[in-house]
Motif scaffolding. Structure first.
Motif, short mmCIF file in Angstrom:
data_model
loop_
_atom_site.label_atom_id
_atom_site.label_comp_id
_atom_site.label_asym_id
_atom_site.label_seq_id
_atom_site.Cartn_x
_atom_site.Cartn_y
_atom_site.Cartn_z
N VAL A 1 0.87 -1.17 0.00
CA VAL A 1 0.00 0.00 0.00
C VAL A 1 0.90 1.22 0.00
O VAL A 1 1.82 1.32 0.82
N THR A 2 0.68 2.12 -0.92
CA THR A 2 1.46 3.36 -0.94
C THR A 2 0.54 4.55 -0.74
O THR A 2 -0.56 4.61 -1.29
N GLY A 3 1.00 5.46 0.11
CA GLY A 3 0.24 6.69 0.32
C GLY A 3 0.74 7.80 -0.57
O GLY A 3 0.21 8.91 -0.53
N ASP A 4 1.79 7.54 -1.36
CA ASP A 4 2.37 8.55 -2.24
C ASP A 4 2.72 9.82 -1.48
O ASP A 4 2.50 10.94 -1.94
N GLY A 5 3.28 9.65 -0.27
CA GLY A 5 3.67 10.80 0.53
C GLY A 5 2.55 11.39 1.34
O GLY A 5 2.72 12.43 1.99
N GLU A 6 1.37 10.77 1.36
CA GLU A 6 0.22 11.23 2.14
C GLU A 6 -0.25 10.08 3.03
O GLU A 6 0.24 8.96 2.90
N PRO A 7 -1.20 10.32 3.93
CA PRO A 7 -1.73 9.20 4.71
C PRO A 7 -2.27 8.10 3.80
O PRO A 7 -2.82 8.37 2.73
N TYR A 8 -2.10 6.86 4.22
CA TYR A 8 -2.55 5.74 3.40
C TYR A 8 -4.07 5.77 3.28
O TYR A 8 -4.79 5.93 4.28
N PRO A 9 -4.59 5.63 2.07
CA PRO A 9 -6.04 5.71 1.87
C PRO A 9 -6.76 4.60 2.65
O PRO A 9 -6.39 3.43 2.53
N PRO A 10 -7.76 4.93 3.44
CA PRO A 10 -8.48 3.90 4.20
C PRO A 10 -9.02 2.78 3.31
O PRO A 10 -8.95 1.61 3.67
N LEU A 11 -9.57 3.14 2.14
CA LEU A 11 -10.10 2.11 1.25
C LEU A 11 -8.98 1.21 0.73
O LEU A 11 -9.16 -0.01 0.61
N ALA A 12 -7.82 1.77 0.44
CA ALA A 12 -6.69 0.97 -0.02
C ALA A 12 -6.26 -0.01 1.06
O ALA A 12 -5.94 -1.18 0.79
N LEU A 13 -6.24 0.44 2.32
CA LEU A 13 -5.88 -0.44 3.43
C LEU A 13 -6.91 -1.55 3.58
O LEU A 13 -6.57 -2.71 3.85
N ASN A 14 -8.18 -1.20 3.42
CA ASN A 14 -9.25 -2.19 3.53
C ASN A 14 -9.10 -3.28 2.47
O ASN A 14 -9.22 -4.48 2.75
N VAL A 15 -8.81 -2.85 1.23
CA VAL A 15 -8.62 -3.81 0.13
C VAL A 15 -7.39 -4.67 0.38
O VAL A 15 -7.43 -5.90 0.24
N ALA A 16 -6.28 -4.02 0.75
CA ALA A 16 -5.03 -4.76 0.98
C ALA A 16 -5.18 -5.76 2.12
O ALA A 16 -4.67 -6.89 2.04
N LEU B 1 0.04 -4.09 -5.85
CA LEU B 1 0.18 -2.73 -5.33
C LEU B 1 -1.20 -2.09 -5.27
O LEU B 1 -1.96 -2.13 -6.25
N VAL B 2 -1.53 -1.47 -4.13
CA VAL B 2 -2.80 -0.76 -3.96
C VAL B 2 -2.48 0.69 -3.66
O VAL B 2 -1.70 0.99 -2.74
N ARG B 3 -3.06 1.60 -4.42
CA ARG B 3 -2.77 3.02 -4.24
C ARG B 3 -4.03 3.86 -4.44
O ARG B 3 -5.05 3.37 -4.94
N ARG B 4 -3.94 5.11 -4.03
CA ARG B 4 -5.08 6.02 -4.17
C ARG B 4 -5.19 6.49 -5.61
O ARG B 4 -4.20 6.54 -6.35
#
Length: 724
Positions: A597-612, A674-677
């Motif tokens: 999971v990448t936040g691309d320099g921002e907080p990790y997206p909640p939906l991305a964390l849920n999927v991962a 890889l899961v990203r926003r």
């Protein structure tokens, strides 16, 4: 580094603070304020003293935590960061220099009542003497200040006590004729009378027992001076005919002549000259410490932090301040500039209150011996009222403050930023609040996914079709959910939707049979359907809305700029779907165990964390939290990020590890998925999506687009991008 000697006791602290206030505030400004508010000027002085209390409490607290030379600059720089520290340091240095010059020029008219002397040469001579005194040492300065304040207060006390019996109550008639507007305007004008109350904090490094003497000195001098101002102004208004002293250059002398005769005038003249000289003296003492402190923090040239071996004073800093003071007296219309600087002083007081909040809420080491009561409401009150008073200063004063601010920012960009890499407590406090909000958002999506629409919008082979259904199955399996796999076929507008119904029937049977096979393979219910329409994107959205699915999963290739601007069916679905949308760059789905999971320099997206989390749990895997390596990150920033990642790891049900990844080339680890926003689909996000990317990973990438009701506001997104 050579340290300054601690040799200023409580009497010197009180004298410096009182002497810094009792000057133009009582001998010059009452006449100007009377023109604005009439007799209500008495209340204006009381109100101004009340509005200074939050800044006095805040500065007392910070001074006991950081008893260092520099005062306001130190607190704002440590609390709000080097940029605002530079603005506060430069601006306060100038404003104190302006006020010192005003005090000297304003004191000369009182002297001219006794002798006929040219104004500027006398003011320049007094300034030169005071500069020399400051060069000789703080102890000499403190002792001189005590003597000046004692004589000045004795003379003012005689004026007040001797004139009180002559007060005429009729002079207070029509007290509020100027209205609330006049009262507030006068309050804004006389507010600068109290600017010196916190000036002693700028020499905190030279104060004995700072934990005790600084709060006592600041709060004690404020209470005393407020009462003295109100008493003197009340007597001045009560013993003079209405309007007779409005606009006068020597209002207190005019009042003394009416009640005490020639002897009273001489006493007031002596007090006025001493008061204004003491204001200038305290101004040189404190303002010279701003370049000194800024130099030690690399915000100014290093030569300004030098301390004389002989006198123990910052000679270069005092010399520079003295040169500015002399130039102002000689060449500049000082009264107007002092009013401009006063507006900046009010803004600095507001920043002082915000700095306390930053220190308390941030992660910086902060242990004050004295703490402000009624936190944080006292600080909020001070910041809000400060902003309100700024509106009463007029457009010219506000424009002057803007010029000083812009000049300070330019200095920061050109000189400071290449040399300084640190941040203030405020930024860390905001970053931690952003982290807490992000963790709360993760909890908000923890309810699970119960029905997923797999939207097949083009002919794909069975392997890619299976990969999409397998991903959807892993998402719904923990909640006994359902996967709805739908083939969407678009036909020309002129063709009737029923034209190919017979031809499609055998294909439908084949698709349903395959769905049954996938259902048995993945252990979840897989429902198959096929929809023919004239507009695929509307058909997908309508189907998702009708079935009330939780998510749409669709195969997707990265959008190009042209697609974003002129329309892409899946992109349109992202913006209009009634649910979350997961776009899959489909390179296969083969039991992914290492999910990134990448936040691309921002907080990790909640939906991305849920999927991962769902994918990793279904395949006995783990999650890697990637974040871009930034060599310019401060220790404080890295510590906050680690704390955020640690708390996040505790919330997830699978093993989690954090990895710092360089994005400027080189070999990257290859995860299974890889899961990203997804980018914000407003025009700014389409054209200026400059977040770091992780190219060439060679794995399936899932780009998550939460429903608009679960997307952070744009302001929060900008704050997150800037801070993390």
């Amino acid at each position: 580094m050579k340290e300054l000697e601690r040799d200023l006791g409580l009497p010197s602290v009180l004298a410096i603070s009182i002497g810094a206030m009792i000057g133009s505030g009582i001998f010059i400004l009452p006449a100007l304020a009377l023109e604005i508010a009439g007799p209500a000027v008495i209340l204006a002085y009381a109100l101004a003293g009340l509005l200074v209390v939050p800044a006095a409490l805040s500065k007392s607290e910070m001074a006991t935590a950081m008893p260092e030379a520099g005062g306001t600059y130190i607190y704002i720089e440590r609390g709000m960061g080097p940029l605002l520290g530079t603005v506060a340091g430069v601006g306060t240095w100038f404003s104190l220099s302006f006020k010192g010059a005003l005090a000297l020029v304003g004191g000369v008219p009182y002297l001219l009542l006794l002798v006929d002397l040219p104004l500027k040469p006398v003011a320049l001579g007094l300034a030169a003497v005071l500069i020399l005194v400051n060069l000789l040492g703080a102890k000499q300065t403190g002792r001189l200040q005590v003597a000046i304040v004692v004589v000045m207060l004795a003379a003012l006390g005689w004026f007040a006590a001797g004139s009180a019996p002559a007060v005429e109550s009729t002079n207070y008639a029509d007290f509020f004729d100027a209205g609330v507007g006049g009262l507030l305007a006068a309050t804004g004008l006389v507010f600068v009378s109290y600017a010196g109350v916190t000036k002693v904090a700028s020499v905190a490094e030279e104060v004995e027992e700072p934990g005790r003497n600084i709060p006592l000195g600041i709060l004690g001098s404020l209470a005393f001076t407020t009462l003295l101002y109100v008493a003197i102004v009340a007597v001045l208004v009560g013993v003079t005919d209405p309007g007779s002293v409005a606009g006068s250059l020597t209002p207190v002398a005019v009042a003394a002549e009416a009640t005490l005769g020639r002897a009273g005038v001489v006493a007031v003249i002596l007090a006025a000259i001493l008061a204004l000289v003491s204001t200038a003296n305290a101004g040189i003492l404190s303002s010279s410490r701003y370049p000194f402190a800024m130099s030690r923090d690399k915000l100014a040239p290093p030569s300004l932090s030098g301390v004389s071996e002989r006198f123990g004073t910052p000679v270069a800093s005092i010399t520079l301040t003295g040169a500015v003071l002399l130039a102002l007296i000689a060449f500049v219309p000082i009264l107007e500039i002092a009013k401009l600087a006063s507006a900046f002083q009010i803004m600095v007081f507001a920043l002082i209150n915000l700095a306390v909040v930053a220190f308390r809420e941030g992660n910086a080491e902060y242990e004050p011996e004295f703490t402000s009561p009624l936190y944080p409401w006292m600080q909020v009150f001070g910041a809000v009222t400060g902003a309100g008073l700024l509106t009463q200063m007029g457009t010219v004063a506000l424009a002057g403050a803007v010029v000083i601010t812009v000049a300070s920012v330019v200095w920061y960009v050109l000189y400071v930023r290449p040399r300084v890499n640190r941040e203030g407590a405020a930024r860390d406090a905001i970053r931690r609040q952003v982290s807490r909000d992000a963790l709360t958002d993760v909890d908000s999506v923890a309810g699970g996914t119960h029905e997923v629409l797999v939207a097949l919008t083009k002919n794909v082979d069975e392997a890619r079709e299976r990969a999409l259904v397998a991903l959807a199955a892993d998402l719904v399996r923990p909640h006994d959910g359902r996967v709805v796999a739908v083939r969407f076929e678009e036909i020309p507008d002129q063709a009737p939707l029923t034209e190919d119904a017979t031809a499609q029937s055998s294909a439908d049977v084949s698709f349903e049979t395959r769905a049954e096979s996938l259902s048995a393979e993945f252990g979840v219910e897989v429902e198959a359907d096929e929809i023919v329409s004239h507009d695929t994107k509307h058909a997908i959205v309508n189907f998702a809305d009708r079935r009330e699915v939780d998510s749409v999963v669709a195969e997707h290739e990265p959008l190009r700029l042209r697609s974003r601007l002129f329309g892409d069916p899946i992109d349109w679905v992202v913006r209009h779907a009634p649910c979350d949308v997961l776009l899959v760059d489909n390179l296969g789905y083969d039991d992914p165990e290492n999910v990134v999971v990448t936040g691309d320099g921002e907080p990790y997206p909640p939906l991305a964390l849920n999927v991962a989390e769902a994918v990793a749990a279904a395949n006995g895997g783990s999650i890697s939290l990637w974040y871009p390596a930034n060599p310019d990150s401060t220790d404080q920033q890295l510590r906050t990020i680690r704390d955020y990642q640690s708390e996040l790891s505790e919330m997830l049900s699978v093993p989690v590890r954090a990895e710092s990844i360089r994005t400027d080339g080189g070999q990257l680890p290859r995860p299974d998925m890889l899961v990203r926003r997804g980018a914000d689909h407003r025009l700014r996000g389409a054209l200026f999506d400059d977040r770091p990317t992780f190219p060439g990973l060679g794995c399936t990438t899932v780009t998550v687009h939460p429903h608009e009701t679960r997307r952070p506001p744009l302001v929060r997104q900008l704050v997150e991008r800037y801070l993390l």
